[in-house]
Design an enzyme around this catalytic site. Structure first.
Site, PDB file in Angstrom:
ATOM      1  N   ILE A   7     -28.239 -15.684 127.952  1.00 38.43           N
ATOM      2  CA  ILE A   7     -29.067 -14.491 127.676  1.00 38.43           C
ATOM      3  C   ILE A   7     -30.249 -14.465 128.645  1.00 38.43           C
ATOM      4  CG2 ILE A   7     -30.318 -13.196 125.884  1.00 38.43           C
ATOM      5  CD1 ILE A   7     -29.036 -15.113 123.808  1.00 38.43           C
ATOM      6  N   SER A   8     -30.515 -13.310 129.253  1.00 39.61           N
ATOM      7  CA  SER A   8     -31.694 -13.193 130.127  1.00 39.61           C
ATOM      8  C   SER A   8     -32.878 -12.644 129.343  1.00 39.61           C
ATOM      9  CB  SER A   8     -31.366 -12.271 131.316  1.00 39.61           C
ATOM     10  OG  SER A   8     -31.099 -10.956 130.860  1.00 39.61           O
ATOM     11  N   SER A  11     -38.152 -14.875 126.663  1.00 39.06           N
ATOM     12  CA  SER A  11     -39.495 -15.347 126.299  1.00 39.06           C
ATOM     13  C   SER A  11     -40.106 -14.504 125.190  1.00 39.06           C
ATOM     14  CB  SER A  11     -40.413 -15.363 127.533  1.00 39.06           C
ATOM     15  OG  SER A  11     -40.528 -14.060 128.059  1.00 39.06           O
ATOM     16  N   ILE A  14     -36.375  -8.922 121.883  1.00 42.78           N
ATOM     17  CA  ILE A  14     -34.967  -8.931 121.480  1.00 42.78           C
ATOM     18  C   ILE A  14     -34.256 -10.189 121.988  1.00 42.78           C
ATOM     19  CG2 ILE A  14     -32.767  -7.693 121.760  1.00 42.78           C
ATOM     20  CD1 ILE A  14     -34.459  -5.067 122.009  1.00 42.78           C
ATOM     21  N   GLY A  15     -34.521 -10.580 123.233  1.00 44.11           N
ATOM     22  CA  GLY A  15     -33.865 -11.748 123.827  1.00 44.11           C
ATOM     23  C   GLY A  15     -34.186 -13.012 123.046  1.00 44.11           C
ATOM     24  N   SER A 139     -30.065   1.385 126.119  1.00 41.55           N
ATOM     25  CA  SER A 139     -31.079   2.078 125.303  1.00 41.55           C
ATOM     26  C   SER A 139     -30.528   3.453 124.974  1.00 41.55           C
ATOM     27  CB  SER A 139     -32.355   2.222 126.143  1.00 41.55           C
ATOM     28  OG  SER A 139     -33.254   3.156 125.553  1.00 41.55           O
ATOM     29  N   TYR A 152     -37.256   4.928 134.041  1.00 46.06           N
ATOM     30  CA  TYR A 152     -36.673   3.972 133.099  1.00 46.06           C
ATOM     31  C   TYR A 152     -35.330   4.500 132.583  1.00 46.06           C
ATOM     32  CZ  TYR A 152     -36.036   1.221 128.817  1.00 46.06           C
ATOM     33  OH  TYR A 152     -35.512   0.422 127.825  1.00 46.06           O
TER      34      TYR A 152
END
Ligand code: NAD
Length: 308
Positions: A7-8, A11, A14-15, A139, A152
């Protein structure tokens, strides 16, 4: 054997939550490699992982914008990546005239090319083994544009087109693609954006546009997060389900309270209904924004936002 999940952007948000929930899977189906650009920020993740740390969860450095970092990270993983989650991302809001091309390219480098870079790195292994799952945190803005989020949204549209195209080829290799499409999620994401825009001056933007951005869009956006915003825990429950599925969906929205807005585009393929309704909600009757969503979800379009 447990599936290795890379997973990227772990920190925060959601990740981080996804890494922790997968690492605590009651059936121990996953070995999580939770990555982040800056390992100095690993404290929160490690605390949340608790006893899973060093067992079902390991932390590694990964900057999705760097070829070297991706190569280095993958060389440290024992075995192969079974599930790749492209989660790292950043936002950019504001009047287009006041944003630099550099800032826009940075968004594409992270959100779009960051995912492409990781996919290129794991795909040969997945193809060889004829198995794999690539999950992309897209998204609702990958499905429809949102005012003052032009770049975005474009980066998320790019992901949608790229991965939908790739999904066709990869079915032949038994590799699945899933685009997860959350609506507003209450994470640091919004806070970081707001911090950016309160100090930004947007040189080049005219007074009317700045007024629409600051006095109309920003309060409406805050209201939308307040009224229909999801917690990262909620979003992650949907992602965990997608990862655990034997026939993963190509697209998965996570927020039913936002679906009245996404439906506007589905029911009118010309796109006018969506553009006119959201324009009306924003510029004519912003107080209807949360109410309007509730109204739309029960099927009645408020008279004020009915397309003329
Ligand atoms: P967040 O800001 O908490 O998380 C984004 C993470 O990506 C951060 O940890 C950040 O450090 C990391 N990141 C940024 N650039 C990176 C790079 N070059 N290399 C590695 N990591 C990098 O916000 P979040 O809401 O958890 O966002 C996660 C994903 O969800 C993003 O792709 C975002 O576009 C998407 N998303 C968010 C929302 C929302 O409202 N918060 C809604 C829909 C989709």
């Amino acid at each position: 054997a447990p599936r290795t999940v890379l997973i990227s952007g772990c920190s925060s948000g959601i990740g981080l939550e996804l890494a922790v929930q997968l690492a605590h899977d009651p059936k121990k189906r996953y070995q999580v490699v939770a990555t982040m650009r800056d390992l100095r920020k690993k404290g929160t993740l490690e605390a949340a992982a608790g006893e899973a740390l060093g067992q079902t969860l390991t932390v590694a450095q990964l900057d999705v914008c760097s070829d070297e970092s991706v190569a280095q990270c993958l060389s440290c993983i024992q075995g192969e990546v079974d599930v790749l989650v492209n989660n790292a991302g950043m936002g950019l809001v504001g009047p287009l005239e006041g944003l630099s091309l550099d800032a826009m390219q940075n968004v594409f480098d992270t959100n779009f090319f960051g995912s492409v870079r990781l996919v290129k790195a794991v795909l040969p292994g997945m193809k060889r083994r004829r198995q794999g799952h690539i999950v992309v945190i897209s998204s609702v803005m990958g499905l429809q544009g949102v005012v003052f989020n032009d770049v975005y949204a474009a980066s998320k549209f790019a992901l949608e087109g790229f991965f939908e195209s790739l999904a066709i080829q990869l079915l032949e290799f038994n590799i699945f693609i899933s685009l997860v499409e959350p609506g507003p999620v209450v994470t640091e994401f919004e806070g970081k954006l707001l911090a950016q825009v309160t100090t930004a001056e947007f040189p080049g933007a005219d007074a009317d546009t700045l007024h629409y951005f600051r006095d109309i869009y920003l309060p409406a956006s805050r209201e939308l997060f307040r009224s229909v915003g999801q917690s990262p825990q909620d979003v992650v429950r949907a992602i965990v389900k997608v990862i655990g599925s034997t026939r993963p969906p190509l697209r998965q929205q996570t927020n039913v309270r936002y679906s009245p807005l996404t439906m506007l585009k589905t029911v009118d393929s010309s796109g006018s209904l969506y553009v006119r309704t959201t324009h009306c909600l924003l510029f004519r009757c912003p107080r209807l924004l949360s109410l309007g969503l509730r109204c739309l979800s029960c099927g009645c379009l408020p008279a004020q936002v009915r397309p003329r």
